[in-house]
Design a protein around this motif. Structure first.
Motif, PDB file in Angstrom:
ATOM      1  N   LEU A 140       0.813  -1.292  -0.015  1.00 60.26           N
ATOM      2  CA  LEU A 140      -0.053   0.029   0.018  1.00 60.26           C
ATOM      3  C   LEU A 140       0.895   1.246  -0.113  1.00 60.26           C
ATOM      4  CD1 LEU A 140      -2.610  -0.907   2.664  1.00 60.26           C
ATOM      5  CD2 LEU A 140      -2.767  -1.704   0.226  1.00 60.26           C
ATOM      6  N   ARG A 141       0.502   2.106  -0.831  1.00 58.31           N
ATOM      7  CA  ARG A 141       1.261   3.490  -0.894  1.00 58.31           C
ATOM      8  C   ARG A 141       0.127   4.414  -0.190  1.00 58.31           C
ATOM      9  NH1 ARG A 141       1.561   8.209  -3.855  1.00 58.31           N
ATOM     10  NH2 ARG A 141       0.140   7.334  -5.579  1.00 58.31           N
ATOM     11  N   SER A 142       0.600   5.086   0.914  1.00 58.29           N
ATOM     12  CA  SER A 142      -0.329   5.966   1.783  1.00 58.29           C
ATOM     13  C   SER A 142      -1.481   5.399   2.096  1.00 58.29           C
ATOM     14  CB  SER A 142      -0.443   7.249   0.784  1.00 58.29           C
ATOM     15  OG  SER A 142       0.549   7.877   0.500  1.00 58.29           O
ATOM     16  N   GLY A 143      -1.169   4.297   2.823  1.00 64.57           N
ATOM     17  CA  GLY A 143      -2.335   3.521   3.310  1.00 64.57           C
ATOM     18  C   GLY A 143      -3.097   4.223   4.207  1.00 64.57           C
ATOM     19  N   THR A 144      -4.003   4.645   4.041  1.00 67.25           N
ATOM     20  CA  THR A 144      -5.186   5.263   5.189  1.00 67.25           C
ATOM     21  C   THR A 144      -6.549   4.896   4.575  1.00 67.25           C
ATOM     22  OG1 THR A 144      -3.555   6.981   5.499  1.00 67.25           O
ATOM     23  CG2 THR A 144      -5.715   7.158   6.159  1.00 67.25           C
ATOM     24  N   LEU A 145      -7.117   4.251   5.713  1.00 67.15           N
ATOM     25  CA  LEU A 145      -8.509   3.878   5.419  1.00 67.15           C
ATOM     26  C   LEU A 145      -9.456   5.213   5.463  1.00 67.15           C
ATOM     27  CD1 LEU A 145     -10.907   1.793   5.061  1.00 67.15           C
ATOM     28  CD2 LEU A 145     -10.973   1.552   7.709  1.00 67.15           C
ATOM     29  N   TRP A 146     -10.350   5.499   4.368  1.00 67.38           N
ATOM     30  CA  TRP A 146     -11.388   6.452   4.270  1.00 67.38           C
ATOM     31  C   TRP A 146     -12.392   6.044   5.139  1.00 67.38           C
ATOM     32  CZ3 TRP A 146     -14.955   8.038  -0.086  1.00 67.38           C
ATOM     33  CH2 TRP A 146     -15.568   9.235   0.143  1.00 67.38           C
ATOM     34  N   GLU A 147     -13.193   7.163   5.895  1.00 66.61           N
ATOM     35  CA  GLU A 147     -14.496   6.763   6.674  1.00 66.61           C
ATOM     36  C   GLU A 147     -15.589   6.378   5.770  1.00 66.61           C
ATOM     37  OE1 GLU A 147     -14.078  11.162   6.315  1.00 66.61           O
ATOM     38  OE2 GLU A 147     -12.683   9.625   6.551  1.00 66.61           O
ATOM     39  N   GLN A 148     -15.476   6.714   4.641  1.00 71.64           N
ATOM     40  CA  GLN A 148     -16.878   6.400   3.917  1.00 71.64           C
ATOM     41  C   GLN A 148     -16.475   5.017   3.011  1.00 71.64           C
ATOM     42  OE1 GLN A 148     -18.715   9.691   1.623  1.00 71.64           O
ATOM     43  NE2 GLN A 148     -17.675  11.133   3.118  1.00 71.64           N
ATOM     44  N   SER A 149     -17.672   4.641   2.413  1.00 71.65           N
ATOM     45  CA  SER A 149     -17.611   3.262   1.919  1.00 71.65           C
ATOM     46  C   SER A 149     -18.792   3.258   0.865  1.00 71.65           C
ATOM     47  CB  SER A 149     -17.861   1.973   2.624  1.00 71.65           C
ATOM     48  OG  SER A 149     -18.847   2.124   3.222  1.00 71.65           O
ATOM     49  N   GLU A 150     -18.611   2.408  -0.170  1.00 68.06           N
ATOM     50  CA  GLU A 150     -19.931   2.279  -1.014  1.00 68.06           C
ATOM     51  C   GLU A 150     -20.425   0.858  -1.002  1.00 68.06           C
ATOM     52  OE1 GLU A 150     -22.284   3.563  -3.600  1.00 68.06           O
ATOM     53  OE2 GLU A 150     -20.492   4.652  -3.076  1.00 68.06           O
ATOM     54  N   SER A 151     -21.564   0.614  -1.254  1.00 66.31           N
ATOM     55  CA  SER A 151     -22.194  -0.565  -0.992  1.00 66.31           C
ATOM     56  C   SER A 151     -23.145  -0.729  -2.337  1.00 66.31           C
ATOM     57  CB  SER A 151     -23.308  -0.774   0.114  1.00 66.31           C
ATOM     58  OG  SER A 151     -24.157   0.194  -0.103  1.00 66.31           O
ATOM     59  N   TYR A 152     -23.255  -2.256  -2.748  1.00 62.07           N
ATOM     60  CA  TYR A 152     -24.026  -2.408  -3.619  1.00 62.07           C
ATOM     61  C   TYR A 152     -24.697  -3.923  -3.449  1.00 62.07           C
ATOM     62  CZ  TYR A 152     -26.121  -2.245  -8.626  1.00 62.07           C
ATOM     63  OH  TYR A 152     -26.598  -2.163  -9.855  1.00 62.07           O
ATOM     64  N   ALA A 153     -25.556  -4.407  -4.628  1.00 64.49           N
ATOM     65  CA  ALA A 153     -26.001  -5.804  -4.290  1.00 64.49           C
ATOM     66  C   ALA A 153     -26.196  -6.296  -5.631  1.00 64.49           C
ATOM     67  CB  ALA A 153     -27.249  -6.173  -3.396  1.00 64.49           C
ATOM     68  N   VAL A 154     -26.236  -7.484  -6.097  1.00 65.15           N
ATOM     69  CA  VAL A 154     -26.364  -8.301  -7.161  1.00 65.15           C
ATOM     70  C   VAL A 154     -27.067  -9.463  -7.047  1.00 65.15           C
ATOM     71  CG1 VAL A 154     -25.779  -9.397  -9.330  1.00 65.15           C
ATOM     72  CG2 VAL A 154     -24.358  -7.045  -8.240  1.00 65.15           C
ATOM     73  N   HIS A 155     -28.325  -9.685  -7.269  1.00 69.65           N
ATOM     74  CA  HIS A 155     -29.095 -10.811  -7.380  1.00 69.65           C
ATOM     75  C   HIS A 155     -28.779 -11.799  -8.417  1.00 69.65           C
ATOM     76  CE1 HIS A 155     -31.667  -9.216  -4.026  1.00 69.65           C
ATOM     77  NE2 HIS A 155     -31.570  -8.083  -4.877  1.00 69.65           N
ATOM     78  N   PHE A 156     -28.078 -12.671  -8.318  1.00 70.60           N
ATOM     79  CA  PHE A 156     -27.358 -13.529  -9.493  1.00 70.60           C
ATOM     80  C   PHE A 156     -28.311 -14.877  -9.454  1.00 70.60           C
ATOM     81  CE2 PHE A 156     -24.448 -16.470 -11.424  1.00 70.60           C
ATOM     82  CZ  PHE A 156     -23.945 -15.615 -12.374  1.00 70.60           C
ATOM     83  N   VAL A 157     -28.944 -15.214 -10.550  1.00 71.69           N
ATOM     84  CA  VAL A 157     -29.996 -16.384 -10.632  1.00 71.69           C
ATOM     85  C   VAL A 157     -29.422 -17.101 -11.718  1.00 71.69           C
ATOM     86  CG1 VAL A 157     -32.326 -16.975 -10.936  1.00 71.69           C
ATOM     87  CG2 VAL A 157     -31.834 -14.852  -9.687  1.00 71.69           C
TER      88      VAL A 157
END
Length: 373
Positions: A140-157
């Motif tokens: 990791l270069r400049s490894g810092t965890l950002w406090e925000q995130s992204e979410s998504y879901a896929v219904h895979f049939v």
């Protein structure tokens, strides 16, 4: 196109991919990360027909993270977890949530509603991420965890009872509520339903992709997960553009505060802070341009094929281009600030040189008077 009886809308083989994406570094050396993790890693490859029209210049690194327990309202679920590392600094944690064979599509809606914003999913994804980060820290270069995130879901049939066509599945009344996680409204309006299902695609008669902003439905009898992988890449791009939009806001605010502070206690001739500030802004612009290029190059479209159309539709639904445009506007603003600062520095230097020249002339005149006095 017949809606049919909901009793026949039965899932024979299906699961839900729950994604949580995090920004953990300015850049990840994927080759180094693969060496550090050693076992259970592979580079992501698109294999479906037409995949050659989508290029992955530096394919994400997938790492198997084992089976974990996810607690939901209906009880405990055993989920398989996979991490995806992207060179532009984001990590995706994907939970594969099983769907019991024989489940009716309508019965999946309450689970979907829970999974979309589930604190349990958030907590498990963060737990897995924190266990992964120490092992890849040297990559990791400049490894810092950002406090925000992204979410998504896929219904895979993969299989539906009766093997319905894509047109039949698209007409099912449960499909739009499933993508919205809508459990309270018995029937959506036709306009709302049409909006949710607007971005739908089929390559053959018996496959279907419906892309919405929060979730997608993928009916893929071949079992290929190329489309979920593409949707994951789109969400990783969205996360990064959001991150750099946030960083630019902070940088612009910091520059403004620095200028207000220094202007109150300095005069143009002695403004020593403008040059370091200009260099800092220039360095930010260079680093950000490099980072954004990595984000944009994470997937390249070189042809108008089926997968490319799905990718472009996902970018539109997720409003990735809107965030990208916002970043570009703020980059331009920061670039204008740099040019102004550079002008101020050049003006101050010119003024300083002129004062020094005048001072030297005055000294020479005084010395001449002294010598001839």
């Amino acid at each position: 196109m017949s809606v049919g009886n909901s009793e026949s809308h039965v899932l024979e083989k299906a699961h839900v991919f729950c994604y949580r994406l995090f920004d953990v570094a300015a850049e990840i050396d994927l080759d180094a990360a693969q060496r550090l993790l050693a076992l259970d890693t592979r580079r992501v490859r698109l294999t479906r027909a037409g995949a050659e029209y989508l290029l992955l210049p530096n394919p994400p690194l997938a790492v198997e993270l084992g089976r974990h327990t996810l607690n939901v309202h209906s009880g405990e679920l055993q989920v398989d977890v996979v991490g995806r590392l992207f060179d532009h600094g984001s990590v995706s944690i994907r939970l594969r949530v099983p769907v019991q064979p024989g489940t009716q599509l309508a019965e999946l809606i309450p689970l979907a509603d829970e999974l979309y914003d589930s604190p349990a999913v958030d907590a498990l994804a963060m737990e897995v991420l924190e266990s992964l980060r120490p092992g890849i820290a040297p990559a990791l270069r400049s490894g810092t965890l950002w406090e925000q995130s992204e979410s998504y879901a896929v219904h895979f049939v993969e299989r539906l009872q009766g093997s319905p066509s894509a047109a039949e599945v698209l007409s099912w009344p449960e499909l739009a509520p499933l993508l919205l996680g809508e459990t309270k409204e018995a029937r959506l309006s036709e306009r709302e339903r049409n909006d949710v299902l607007a971005q739908h695609f089929s390559y053959g008669e018996h496959d279907l992709v419906v892309v919405d902003w929060n979730a997608a439905f993928v009916y893929e009898p071949t079992g290929s997960i190329d489309i979920p992988d593409i949707l994951e890449i789109c969400n990783a791009q969205l996360l990064e553009f959001r991150f750099y939009d946030h960083q630019l806001d902070r940088q612009l605010a910091s520059v403004g505060e620095t200028l207000r502070r220094t202007r109150r206690r300095s005069v143009p001739l002695f403004r020593s802070t403008d040059a370091p500030l200009a260099r800092s802004v220039q360095l930010t612009l260079i680093e950000m341009s490099e980072a954004l290029e990595r984000v944009e190059n994470s997937l390249k479209v070189i042809g108008e094929f089926y997968l490319a159309k799905v990718y472009e539709a996902a970018l539109e639904q997720l409003r990735v281009d809107d965030w990208k445009a916002s970043v570009q506007r703020k980059q331009q603003t920061l670039g204008d600030v740099y040019q102004w600062l550079k002008g101020e520095v050049d003006t101050a230097r010119s003024l300083t040189l002129e004062v020094m020249v005048v001072a030297l002339i005055v000294v020479e005149v005084i010395l001449a008077f002294i010598r001839h006095g």
